[in-house]
Design an enzyme around this catalytic site. Structure first.
Site, short mmCIF file in Angstrom:
data_model
loop_
_atom_site.label_atom_id
_atom_site.label_comp_id
_atom_site.label_asym_id
_atom_site.label_seq_id
_atom_site.Cartn_x
_atom_site.Cartn_y
_atom_site.Cartn_z
N GLU A 153 0.87 -1.19 0.00
CA GLU A 153 0.00 0.00 0.00
C GLU A 153 0.90 1.23 0.00
O GLU A 153 1.63 1.48 0.95
CB GLU A 153 -0.88 -0.03 1.26
CG GLU A 153 -1.69 1.23 1.48
CD GLU A 153 -2.33 1.29 2.86
OE1 GLU A 153 -2.61 0.22 3.46
OE2 GLU A 153 -2.52 2.40 3.37
N ARG A 171 0.82 10.29 0.56
CA ARG A 171 1.26 11.35 1.49
C ARG A 171 2.48 12.09 0.98
O ARG A 171 3.01 12.95 1.67
CB ARG A 171 1.58 10.75 2.86
CG ARG A 171 0.39 10.10 3.53
CD ARG A 171 0.75 9.49 4.88
NE ARG A 171 -0.20 8.45 5.22
CZ ARG A 171 -0.03 7.53 6.15
NH1 ARG A 171 1.07 7.53 6.87
NH2 ARG A 171 -0.95 6.62 6.37
N THR A 185 -4.23 5.98 2.21
CA THR A 185 -4.57 7.37 2.57
C THR A 185 -5.42 8.01 1.47
O THR A 185 -5.22 9.18 1.12
CB THR A 185 -3.30 8.21 2.86
OG1 THR A 185 -2.30 7.39 3.48
CG2 THR A 185 -3.60 9.36 3.81
N LYS A 214 -10.63 -1.91 7.20
CA LYS A 214 -9.38 -1.65 7.93
C LYS A 214 -9.78 -1.20 9.34
O LYS A 214 -10.68 -0.37 9.49
CB LYS A 214 -8.64 -0.55 7.18
CG LYS A 214 -7.55 0.19 7.95
CD LYS A 214 -6.74 1.02 6.97
CE LYS A 214 -5.92 2.09 7.67
NZ LYS A 214 -4.61 2.28 7.04
C1 3PG Z 1 -1.43 3.61 8.21
O1 3PG Z 1 -0.82 4.43 7.56
O2 3PG Z 1 -2.39 2.97 7.84
C2 3PG Z 1 -0.94 3.39 9.58
O3 3PG Z 1 -0.65 4.63 10.14
C3 3PG Z 1 0.27 2.56 9.67
O4 3PG Z 1 0.57 2.55 10.99
P1 3PG Z 1 2.05 2.28 11.50
O5 3PG Z 1 2.91 3.36 10.91
O6 3PG Z 1 1.94 2.38 13.00
O7 3PG Z 1 2.41 0.91 11.04
#
Ligand code: 3PG
Length: 217
Positions: A49, A53, A77, A137
């Site tokens: 994924e 960002r 995102t 999710k």
């Molecule tokens: C995401 O981007 O879905 C989560 O913030 C990932 O979380 P992590 O950086 O704690 O693994």
């Protein structure tokens, strides 16, 4: 005609079950996209994924889609209808969002790409399920209640399966994967920012390998 939500969720399920760890990656430099994807793949992680960002995100999705065909690359995102269009055009095979909104749900209805929407409460999960989203999710997993919270949802909401993300690490992923309502886990721990900066692709493969070994149930 567009596929139904159910058909798209059915297409999403095998991608979520691939590892069952999804690498959530944030890419600053498009030149990192292919070596990163290849090193994850070498460690057994095929679902990637790419978070929207950074300005390199869409080009990175395109690069992985074109250059690493064995990877299942999606966009993360995804927050707006414009994100949906842009990541679909970049070739994303799935979309992931931290939550959901009426506008986003409408936009997803017009796309043929499967979507993993986020929920962090029973009500949010139920609202998405009403729309046909049985795969969701669970975000942000650790701050929102972690393993205990998800375990509590399994009995009242047995048809909803979750991919928890947010605070999950190699040491904790197996506990999540034991739950009957967890289909996979996701996290950014497979691609730490400093390791990416150093282009230490072997370290990424080692992290991916450790995660896939730790996920064996
Ligand atoms: C995401 O981007 O879905 C989560 O913030 C990932 O979380 P992590 O950086 O704690 O693994």
């Amino acid at each position: 005609m567009n596929s139904t939500v159910q058909q798209r969720q059915d297409r999403l399920e095998p991608m979520l079950r691939l590892a069952p760890v999804i690498a959530i990656v944030t890419i600053d430099d498009v030149n990192h996209a292919m070596p990163l994807a290849k090193s994850l793949l070498e460690g057994g992680v095929r679902a990637i994924e790419v978070t929207l960002r950074t300005s390199a995100a869409l080009a990175s999705i395109e690069a992985i889609r074109g250059g690493v065909p064995d990877a299942s690359v999606g966009a993360g995102t995804v927050l707006t209808p414009a994100d949906v269009t842009a990541s679909e055009n970049a070739g994303a095979l799935f979309f992931v969002s931290p939550g959901s909104s009426p506008l986003l749900i409408d936009a997803m209805g017009k796309s043929d790409v499967p979507w993993l929407p986020g929920a962090a409460s029973a009500s949010e999960a139920m609202a998405l399920f009403e729309r046909g989203y049985r795969l969701q999710k669970f975000f942000p997993a650790e701050p929102a209640g972690g393993v205990d919270f998800l375990r509590s949802l399994a009995a009242p909401l047995p048809k909803i399966k979750f991919c928890p993300t947010g605070g999950i690490r190699a040491q904790t992923m197996a506990i999540y994967l034991e739950l009957p309502n967890v289909i996979c886990v996701g996290g950014s721990w497979l691609s730490p920012a400093n390791v990416m900066r150093d282009k230490d692709w072997k370290a990424i493969t080692a992290l991916a390998r450790a995660a896939t070994a730790g996920s064996q149930r």
